[in-house]
Design a protein around this motif. Structure first.
Motif, mmCIF file in Angstrom:
data_model
loop_
_atom_site.group_PDB
_atom_site.id
_atom_site.type_symbol
_atom_site.label_atom_id
_atom_site.label_comp_id
_atom_site.label_asym_id
_atom_site.label_seq_id
_atom_site.Cartn_x
_atom_site.Cartn_y
_atom_site.Cartn_z
ATOM 1 N N THR B 94 0.705 -1.158 0.201
ATOM 2 C CA THR B 94 -0.379 -0.302 0.307
ATOM 3 C C THR B 94 1.082 1.365 0.090
ATOM 4 N N VAL B 95 -0.223 2.431 0.076
ATOM 5 C CA VAL B 95 1.061 3.352 -0.079
ATOM 6 C C VAL B 95 1.837 3.552 1.220
ATOM 7 N N GLY B 96 0.854 3.672 2.207
ATOM 8 C CA GLY B 96 1.516 3.228 3.538
ATOM 9 C C GLY B 96 3.280 2.565 3.716
ATOM 10 N N GLU B 97 2.627 1.287 3.367
ATOM 11 C CA GLU B 97 3.623 0.776 3.050
ATOM 12 C C GLU B 97 5.035 1.361 2.240
ATOM 13 N N ASN B 98 4.554 1.677 1.171
ATOM 14 C CA ASN B 98 5.452 2.172 0.829
ATOM 15 C C ASN B 98 6.327 2.968 0.813
ATOM 16 N N LEU B 99 6.142 4.149 2.208
ATOM 17 C CA LEU B 99 6.712 5.207 2.542
ATOM 18 C C LEU B 99 7.631 4.591 3.397
ATOM 19 N N ALA B 100 6.309 3.638 4.044
ATOM 20 C CA ALA B 100 7.373 2.428 5.483
ATOM 21 C C ALA B 100 8.535 2.656 5.029
ATOM 22 N N PHE B 101 8.435 1.364 3.525
ATOM 23 C CA PHE B 101 10.218 0.610 3.292
ATOM 24 C C PHE B 101 11.118 0.938 3.395
ATOM 25 N N ARG B 118 3.325 9.587 8.380
ATOM 26 C CA ARG B 118 1.938 10.202 8.120
ATOM 27 C C ARG B 118 2.562 12.229 7.434
ATOM 28 N N HIS B 119 3.647 11.902 8.357
ATOM 29 C CA HIS B 119 4.199 14.286 8.262
ATOM 30 C C HIS B 119 4.533 13.822 6.653
ATOM 31 N N ALA B 120 4.911 13.003 5.878
ATOM 32 C CA ALA B 120 5.749 13.254 4.275
ATOM 33 C C ALA B 120 3.770 13.266 3.661
ATOM 34 N N LEU B 121 3.054 11.825 3.946
ATOM 35 C CA LEU B 121 2.129 12.170 3.283
ATOM 36 C C LEU B 121 1.117 13.337 3.636
ATOM 37 N N ASP B 122 1.273 13.532 4.458
ATOM 38 C CA ASP B 122 0.480 15.630 4.495
ATOM 39 C C ASP B 122 1.451 15.957 4.204
ATOM 40 N N MET B 123 2.886 15.910 3.269
ATOM 41 C CA MET B 123 3.635 16.869 2.751
ATOM 42 C C MET B 123 2.700 17.322 1.231
ATOM 43 N N VAL B 124 2.680 16.165 0.685
ATOM 44 C CA VAL B 124 2.500 16.407 0.128
ATOM 45 C C VAL B 124 0.598 15.863 -0.534
ATOM 46 N N ARG B 125 -0.160 16.227 0.473
ATOM 47 C CA ARG B 125 -1.792 16.098 0.424
ATOM 48 C C ARG B 125 -2.072 15.248 -0.031
ATOM 49 N N MET B 126 -1.368 14.006 0.520
ATOM 50 C CA MET B 126 -2.560 12.865 0.320
ATOM 51 C C MET B 126 -2.780 12.020 1.365
ATOM 52 N N ALA B 127 -2.873 12.604 2.623
ATOM 53 C CA ALA B 127 -3.294 12.025 3.932
ATOM 54 C C ALA B 127 -4.010 10.592 3.710
ATOM 55 N N GLU B 130 -3.232 6.754 2.824
ATOM 56 C CA GLU B 130 -2.243 6.224 3.409
ATOM 57 C C GLU B 130 -2.814 4.135 2.607
ATOM 58 N N SER B 131 -4.013 3.436 2.215
ATOM 59 C CA SER B 131 -4.178 2.108 2.551
ATOM 60 C C SER B 131 -4.784 2.381 1.138
ATOM 61 N N ARG B 132 -4.289 3.270 0.358
ATOM 62 C CA ARG B 132 -4.873 2.905 -1.449
ATOM 63 C C ARG B 132 -3.694 1.593 -1.932
ATOM 64 N N MET B 137 -4.846 4.256 -8.308
ATOM 65 C CA MET B 137 -4.005 5.870 -7.705
ATOM 66 C C MET B 137 -3.888 6.476 -9.608
ATOM 67 N N SER B 138 -4.143 7.771 -9.944
ATOM 68 C CA SER B 138 -3.531 8.701 -11.284
ATOM 69 C C SER B 138 -2.107 8.990 -11.001
ATOM 70 N N GLY B 139 -1.522 8.413 -12.871
ATOM 71 C CA GLY B 139 -0.365 9.285 -12.445
ATOM 72 C C GLY B 139 0.476 10.305 -11.440
ATOM 73 N N GLY B 140 -0.319 11.261 -11.463
ATOM 74 C CA GLY B 140 0.145 12.884 -11.112
ATOM 75 C C GLY B 140 0.115 11.791 -9.536
ATOM 76 N N GLN B 141 -1.258 11.180 -8.511
ATOM 77 C CA GLN B 141 -1.053 10.805 -7.705
ATOM 78 C C GLN B 141 0.533 9.890 -7.205
ATOM 79 N N GLN B 142 0.405 8.662 -7.760
ATOM 80 C CA GLN B 142 1.234 7.991 -7.754
ATOM 81 C C GLN B 142 3.031 8.838 -7.274
ATOM 82 N N GLN B 143 3.089 9.951 -8.958
ATOM 83 C CA GLN B 143 3.570 10.747 -8.712
ATOM 84 C C GLN B 143 3.923 11.519 -7.154
ATOM 85 N N ARG B 144 3.620 11.765 -6.814
ATOM 86 C CA ARG B 144 3.576 12.285 -5.684
ATOM 87 C C ARG B 144 3.949 11.100 -4.041
#
Lengths: 418, 359
Positions: B94-101, B118-127, B130-132, B137-144
């Motif tokens: 998931t997005v959260g697991e990707n960031l936690a890696f 959580r902080h990193a997701l807030d930074m790119v406004r994708m809070a 997290e569980s997606r 997600m769209s290309g732009g969201q994946q990029q963020r």
């Protein structure tokens, strides 16, 4: 104004309905066309695959032989209380049926009944021979031929055998039986062979699957990483067994593994083992596992390879840029991403292994024969179609359950063969 | 340049042992700088980035990061964030697991991992994502998310390999600003690879232009546009007219050039120009004015070949000074529209054209 509006509405509604009809018609036309295209294959599959298997499987519960050969007896048995010695009408009915039946039918009935009580076969055949010329009263005539006709148990065997369907074979395939009271109990340990065979079949298949994963995964990884002629050569080596007959490959293992075979001679020459005590590599479980792993390996390697080929190397770079050392990159990224191939290969190998017959028969010992061997034994040697069909049915159900579990855990849509 | 953070010294890279993909790269990057490597495909810019990330090892030379030689350090010990062209988010996480890696790889305590994700997701406004899974997600969201993943372990340096290449134009421009703002806010170093020059000019502190395995020029966007060092940079960055000529006079920063038809052009002199040498004169289409407005030394008669209407501006293709493919860009409605086939007067200021030495 309101009038005009409602007219408009009605008109649109009608148009929509017509449009829906038209669309459905067009869609149906293309469906029919598609169906016609696959029809030849469908007919072929149904006539040579689904139908024969279906018919065979019905034999596992089919019990119409007895009631078809003895229709009057069946009717008369319905009124018997099941405890006392039956009266003259039942004896007369059986006599009438035996007189009306051909020798072959009587022999079939006798064989069937023998499943319930051993010894009844010869008794019935002898009775049938003598009763052809006998006259009423038949009760005395029957008991005259064999005193056991006076036993109520003898008649309860007939009663048990009368229903058109039976769970006898299916229960027997699982080493179970119905007691005289109709309860399901285990058979005596001396007769309990089938469950053992089924468990052995699963154990061998599971071992082969695990061995295939352990040997096939690194090979697939090597193939996926190599380029040019190396990759081609590896692929050909993996495919080579497909181009050789199963029998030849299995026999080759006999040559290699026997006590004076290539492997043992080599080890003796190297001085690793004593010439007087060669390793037992064949006609036992080791031989079966080696030969089956070798034969089934391509079915494991190819799905894993094709999945690995589709993993872009950028994921490995990404993992490493994020701080993952090589082993973590493999364990957390590459392995999970190649898992669909492993599970596809595992399912394929396991299901194929469940039905293996020739290889265990050639390189295994008597304690290594799998369920297919017994199916063949019942079908070819003792012509007990009911038992053969029941074992097949158990095997099929086991595979279907496995498939369902796989689907629940991993999802069949994630299965990738190529 | 305040503090040298990254340094390439004499770096060369060959894949096949026959030719160099990068030949002799010397490059210094200051702390906190946003550097873009720009160039056509095969120019060596991506190889340079990959050597910095650790995926390629230079054949010769050294790379220094914060005072440490790193060219033999494996990528997972460099602590450099990388954003890849196709995001490279792990599809089985998931997005959260990707960031936690990256945080788990650094064995951070669980509470801190959660907090930083959580902080990193807030930074790119994708809070809320997290569980997606990446596929949802769209290309732009994946990029963020890819951006957040490259930043979540707080590296001092983030590398981006054409990260916006797969996005549509509008989203790309939006993301350019977002990346720029993140850079300004976090004060990290960014090395960004692109072949899109407008992206390079809008985002970077400095741009390095690559061609044929060598760094052609490294300068601020303004200097690159206004004062290109050589004809390649001049024509690669923005649009430029190139007029061939010979240097007649050279005095200080200015010179006089004789074009092939004999007309004399006053221009600024580029580095390494010599009297009598062949030169290429570069001149931006939007700096040429039509006669009415023209004044100063450079006034010429031009023959109009073609006129193209672009809505907000017009483009003319004319012959002038012996070059028959000179383009002029004029704002629509500012002048009377010349007709193709006629002759017009055009001119430009001396400071707007540069004579560049041929390499």
């Amino acid at each position: 104004m309101a009038m005009v509006l409602s007219d408009e509405t009605v008109k649109t509604a009608i148009d929509t309905a017509a449009l829906t009809r038209r669309l459905r018609l067009l869609r149906r036309r293309s469906q029919v066309k598609a169906l016609l295209l696959v029809a030849p294959l469908m007919i072929f599959l149904v006539s040579v695959f689904v139908l024969p298997i279906g018919v065979l499987l019905t034999r596992s519960i089919d019990n119409s032989d007895v009631s078809r050969a003895l229709p009057t007896t069946a009717a008369a048995l319905a009124t018997w209380n099941g405890r006392d010695v039956p009266g003259e009408p039942l004896f007369a009915a059986l006599a009438a049926d035996l007189k009306a039946s051909s020798r072959e039918d009587v022999a079939e009935v006798a064989k069937r009944l023998n499943n319930y009580e051993s010894g009844i076969r010869s008794s019935l055949l002898k009775t049938a021979r003598n009763i052809r010329n006998a006259q009423a009263p038949f009760q005395a005539a029957f008991i005259d031929v064999d005193a056991r006709w006076a036993n109520p148990e003898r008649w309860s065997v007939f009663k048990q055998a009368m229903p058109k369907m039976t769970d006898f074979y299916l229960l027997a395939a699982l080493d179970l039986q119905r007691s005289e009271m109709g309860q399901i109990t285990g058979v005596t340990p001396k007769n309990a062979v089938h469950l053992d065979v089924l468990l052995r079949t699963f154990a061998v298949s599971l071992s082969v699957t695990i061995l295939c994963v352990l040997t096939g995964y690194p090979l697939a990884a090597l193939m996926a990483r190599s380029k040019g002629w190396v990759a081609n050569a590896l692929l050909i080596l993996v495919l080579l067994p497909f181009w050789t007959s199963l029998l030849v490959r299995t026999s080759a293992w006999v040559v290699l593994l026997q006590s004076r075979g290539v492997v043992n001679s080599g080890l003796i020459w190297l001085g690793l083992i004593d010439a007087a005590q060669p390793l037992d590599l064949i006609y036992n479980r080791i031989g079966v596992l080696i030969a089956m792993t070798h034969i089934l390996l391509p079915f494991m390697v190819l799905p894993i390879y094709s999945v690995m080929k589709s993993i872009p190397p950028v994921y490995l770079r990404a993992a490493s840029s994020l701080g993952a050392p090589p082993f973590s990159t493999f364990w957390r990224v590459y392995l999970p991403m190649s898992m669909p191939g492993v599970s596809a290969g595992g399912l394929l190998v396991f299901i194929l292994a469940l039905g293996y017959y020739i290889t265990p028969a050639l390189v295994g010992g008597p304690r290594d024969q799998m369920v297919s061997y017994f199916i063949a034994y019942y079908a070819n040697q003792v012509t007990n179609w009911g038992m053969a069909a029941a074992l097949s049915a158990i095997l099929l159900v086991a595979v279907l359950i496995l498939y369902a579990i796989y689907n629940r855990l991993i999802g069949i849509d994630r299965l990738r063969i190529g | 340049m305040t503090e040298r953070f990254i340094a390439f010294e004499g770096v060369r890279k060959s894949y096949d042992g026959k030719s160099y993909v990068v030949r002799g790269l010397d490059l210094d990057v200051a702390k906190g700088e946003f550097l873009t490597l720009l160039g056509p495909s095969g120019s060596g810019k991506t190889t340079t980035l990959m050597m910095l990330a650790g995926f390629e090892i230079p054949t010769h030379g050294s790379i220094t990061l914060a005072g440490q030689r790193i060219e033999r350090v494996p990528p997972h010990r460099r602590n450099i964030g990388v954003v890849f062209q196709n995001y490279a988010l792990f599809p089985h996480m998931t997005v959260g697991e990707n960031l936690a890696f990256p945080l788990k790889m650094r064995r951070l305590p669980k509470a801190e991992v959660t907090e930083r994700v959580r902080h990193a997701l807030d930074m790119v406004r994708m809070a809320s994502f997290e569980s997606r899974r990446p596929a949802q997600m769209s290309g732009g969201q994946q990029q963020r998310i890819a951006l957040a993943r490259a930043l979540v372990f707080e590296p001092q340096l983030v590398l981006m390999d054409e990260p916006l290449g797969a996005l549509d134009k509008q989203l790309r421009e939006h993301m350019q600003l977002e990346i720029k703002h993140l850079h300004d806010r976090l004060g990290i170093n960014v090395v960004y690879v692109t072949h899109d020059q407008s992206e390079a000019l809008t985002m970077s502190d400095r741009v390095g232009v690559f061609n044929d395995g060598t760094l052609q020029q490294i300068a601020t966007p303004h200097d690159l546009y206004e004062a290109p060092d050589n004809p390649f940079v001049a024509t690669f960055i923005g649009e430029n007219n190139a007029i061939a000529g010979e240097v007649m006079e050279l005095s200080g920063g200015t010179c006089r050039i004789r074009a092939s038809d004999g007309s004399l052009i006053a221009a600024r002199a580029g580095v390494g120009l010599k009297i009598g040498a062949k030169t290429t004169l570069v001149l931006r289409p939007e700096r040429i004015t039509l006669a009415a407005a023209a004044s100063g030394p450079n006034r010429f008669r031009a023959h109009v070949h073609e006129l193209i209407y672009h809505g907000d501006h017009l483009r003319l293709r004319v012959s002038v000074c012996g070059c028959d493919d000179v383009r002029i860009k004029v704002p629509a409605g500012s002048v009377e529209t010349p007709k193709p086939g006629t002759d017009i007067d055009i001119g430009w200021a001396e400071g707007d054209c540069r004579a560049l030495a041929l390499s």
